[in-house]
Design an enzyme around this catalytic site. Structure first.
Site, PDB file in Angstrom:
ATOM      1  N   PHE A 130      -9.299  72.790  30.030  1.00 29.31           N
ATOM      2  CA  PHE A 130      -8.555  72.393  29.133  1.00 29.31           C
ATOM      3  C   PHE A 130      -7.998  73.427  28.114  1.00 29.31           C
ATOM      4  O   PHE A 130      -8.944  74.167  27.741  1.00 29.31           O
ATOM      5  CB  PHE A 130      -9.578  71.249  28.313  1.00 29.31           C
ATOM      6  CG  PHE A 130      -8.859  70.233  27.436  1.00 29.31           C
ATOM      7  CD1 PHE A 130      -7.985  69.432  27.958  1.00 29.31           C
ATOM      8  CD2 PHE A 130      -9.148  70.325  26.064  1.00 29.31           C
ATOM      9  CE1 PHE A 130      -7.355  68.449  27.080  1.00 29.31           C
ATOM     10  CE2 PHE A 130      -8.224  69.664  25.064  1.00 29.31           C
ATOM     11  CZ  PHE A 130      -7.525  68.494  25.852  1.00 29.31           C
ATOM     12  N   ASP A 207     -18.416  72.413  30.143  1.00 29.49           N
ATOM     13  CA  ASP A 207     -17.752  71.499  29.546  1.00 29.49           C
ATOM     14  C   ASP A 207     -18.096  70.203  30.350  1.00 29.49           C
ATOM     15  O   ASP A 207     -17.199  70.307  31.336  1.00 29.49           O
ATOM     16  CB  ASP A 207     -16.417  71.869  29.226  1.00 29.49           C
ATOM     17  CG  ASP A 207     -15.679  70.564  28.226  1.00 29.49           C
ATOM     18  OD1 ASP A 207     -16.218  69.464  28.241  1.00 29.49           O
ATOM     19  OD2 ASP A 207     -14.576  71.012  27.615  1.00 29.49           O
ATOM     20  N   TYR A 232     -16.333  59.736  23.623  1.00 33.57           N
ATOM     21  CA  TYR A 232     -15.476  58.747  23.609  1.00 33.57           C
ATOM     22  C   TYR A 232     -14.859  58.576  24.914  1.00 33.57           C
ATOM     23  O   TYR A 232     -14.009  57.558  24.874  1.00 33.57           O
ATOM     24  CB  TYR A 232     -14.267  59.030  22.391  1.00 33.57           C
ATOM     25  CG  TYR A 232     -13.719  60.336  22.751  1.00 33.57           C
ATOM     26  CD1 TYR A 232     -12.694  60.641  23.602  1.00 33.57           C
ATOM     27  CD2 TYR A 232     -14.170  61.455  21.835  1.00 33.57           C
ATOM     28  CE1 TYR A 232     -12.024  61.881  23.362  1.00 33.57           C
ATOM     29  CE2 TYR A 232     -13.504  62.590  21.704  1.00 33.57           C
ATOM     30  CZ  TYR A 232     -12.366  62.808  22.670  1.00 33.57           C
ATOM     31  OH  TYR A 232     -11.893  64.113  22.586  1.00 33.57           O
ATOM     32  N   LYS A 233     -14.924  59.070  25.968  1.00 36.60           N
ATOM     33  CA  LYS A 233     -14.468  58.792  27.311  1.00 36.60           C
ATOM     34  C   LYS A 233     -15.322  57.800  27.978  1.00 36.60           C
ATOM     35  O   LYS A 233     -15.561  56.543  27.842  1.00 36.60           O
ATOM     36  CB  LYS A 233     -14.112  60.026  28.143  1.00 36.60           C
ATOM     37  CG  LYS A 233     -13.256  60.972  27.374  1.00 36.60           C
ATOM     38  CD  LYS A 233     -12.927  62.264  28.166  1.00 36.60           C
ATOM     39  CE  LYS A 233     -12.571  63.726  27.450  1.00 36.60           C
ATOM     40  NZ  LYS A 233     -11.130  63.063  26.897  1.00 36.60           N
ATOM     41  N   ARG A 381      -2.174  60.296  35.873  1.00 35.33           N
ATOM     42  CA  ARG A 381      -3.591  60.404  35.866  1.00 35.33           C
ATOM     43  C   ARG A 381      -4.013  59.024  35.668  1.00 35.33           C
ATOM     44  O   ARG A 381      -3.625  58.093  34.756  1.00 35.33           O
ATOM     45  CB  ARG A 381      -4.169  61.063  34.960  1.00 35.33           C
ATOM     46  CG  ARG A 381      -5.508  61.378  35.064  1.00 35.33           C
ATOM     47  CD  ARG A 381      -5.956  62.475  34.111  1.00 35.33           C
ATOM     48  NE  ARG A 381      -6.094  62.093  32.619  1.00 35.33           N
ATOM     49  CZ  ARG A 381      -6.829  62.734  31.818  1.00 35.33           C
ATOM     50  NH1 ARG A 381      -7.523  63.833  31.874  1.00 35.33           N
ATOM     51  NH2 ARG A 381      -6.756  62.387  30.549  1.00 35.33           N
TER      52      ARG A 381
END
Length: 421
Positions: A130, A207, A232-233, A381
């Site tokens: 990321f 991560d 939050y995922k 995605r």
């Protein structure tokens, strides 16, 4: 694999996690034109209990009890951290702290880890990780006079451990890697790579943003040194919910956070003139904890812990296998290619598809009441969340995508906007 809708319905009927769907808002509509949410790997659905929990904190603890509530709030970062440690991350009590953002936590642990390896002047990262992770690695290297070695990775298959091994030597201080690749969903072998890094005498910082709550991390069992991740995922903590950090217990006294805030001070309320880091995981605290955000994180973390990460991962593998099977059968004739590992053991809980008009397909799907997301270059995605996504949701979403392609609906949407200014 049986690719009929009847088979998908049978999988739902046998799903031991099916009851968790009712815990989430927006899952009531079962009609043929319902919204199908496949972006749980970006922002999870809201648990139904979250508003009541927030109301309690706001209306009772804040409005009524005022500053007196700090007696309980002040320990929330470690208490909720322990819930994540035991129920989600495979870590021990006192090894996880909640607070700050993923980026800030990554910075704190990277600087602390680099300082703990004096004489080593190289940081290693993955070229496909990321962007923020790579930016932070570059910034820390610049400020500390270090060098960055970026290991190449296949956009679809992820990191090759052999390429990583070639980048490791006695100069490497810290290796920063993603457990699940944000673009393709490729799953790294966390225990094996951790051993590889340790053999070189370096620390590894993971991560877990795209794996926490979807696949097991097994941090303690793998000997992982450091980790960060968002909530939050798949943990459904809500937009802007605080992140978490993990530090292996044996390393905690050795490392020192570069941000010396009063919530990391040994005798916090003595207000002394000199910073003295607190013992244990609390030394990585900085400022006042985000009380409202931690309350929402706890709701989501408890649901994941109750469901069990192993069961969630097993369902995720089956859902993504169904998605890939349908893509092969229905979408490949339209030029759609799989951009994720085909081997289920090497995938997280999302699937990425490549197509020259992936941006237009994303917009057409949203118009067809399916919510995916887009990633460069030309990637669609799809992230079914095992806690609340059903197999028929996957089937129906792929059927709508098939229709979009067959009818050329996406051709009516504008091309991907230029990002060059």
């Amino acid at each position: 694999m049986d690719l009929t809708r009847t088979a998908a319905e049978a999988l739902d009927a046998a799903d031991s996690l099916a009851g968790f769907r009712a815990h989430f808002a927006g899952t009531e509509d079962d009609g043929p034109g319902r919204l199908i949410y496949l972006d749980g790997n970006s922002l999870g659905r809201m648990p139904r209990d979250t508003p009541a929990v927030l109301a309690r904190v706001v209306e009772q603890e804040w409005a009524r009890d005022l500053v007196g509530s700090w007696a309980s709030w002040i320990g929330e970062a470690t208490r909720v951290g322990d819930i994540l440690a035991e129920g989600v991350l495979g870590a021990g009590p006192g090894e996880v702290l909640v607070g700050d953002s993923t980026s800030v936590n990554l910075y704190k642990l990277l600087v602390a880890g680099a300082a703990a390896r004096p004489g080593r002047d190289v940081l290693v990262s993955c070229a496909d990780d990321f962007p923020t992770d790579r930016y932070i690695v570059a910034g820390v290297a610049r400020d500390r006079g270090m060098t960055v070695r970026e290991v190449p990775a296949d956009l679809d298959e992820g990191l090759d451990p052999a390429a990583l091994a070639a980048a490791l030597d006695e100069r490497v201080a810290v290796v920063v890697l993603s457990h699940v690749a944000y673009r393709s969903g490729a799953l790294a072998d966390l225990p094996a790579i951790t051993r590889l890094v340790h053999d070189a005498g370096a620390l590894v910082l993971w991560d877990l943003s795209h794996s926490a709550g979807a696949v097991p991390a097994g941090l303690s069992g793998s000997g992982a040194d450091l980790a960060v991740g968002c909530t939050y995922k798949y943990l459904n903590g809500g937009p802007g919910a605080p992140a978490f950090l993990y530090v292996r217990r044996e390393l905690q006294e050795e490392l020192r956070s570069p941000i010396q805030g009063w919530f990391g001070q040994r005798d916090q309320f003595a207000m002394g003139p000199v910073y003295d880091p607190a013992p244990g995981i609390e030394r990585f605290g900085v400022g006042t904890p985000p009380v409202l955000g931690m309350a929402t994180v706890e709701v989501g973390a408890r649901l994941v812990a109750e469901a069990g990460v192993e069961r969630l991962a097993a369902k995720g593998r089956t859902m993504t296998a169904l998605m890939i099977g349908l893509a092969d059968a229905w979408l490949a004739p339209h030029g759609v290619l799989l951009a994720s590992p085909r081997d289920a053991e090497r995938r997280g809980s999302h699937v990425t598809l490549a197509h020259p008009q992936a941006w237009q397909l994303t917009q057409a799907l949203i118009a067809a009441q399916v919510v995916p997301d887009f990633r460069t270059p030309h990637r669609l995605r799809l992230g079914p969340a095992p806690l609340y996504t059903r197999f028929v949701d996957v089937w129906d979403a792929m059927d709508r995508l098939r229709t979009v392609l067959a009818d050329g609906v996406h051709e009516g949407f504008p091309a991907e906007p230029s990002r060059v200014t």
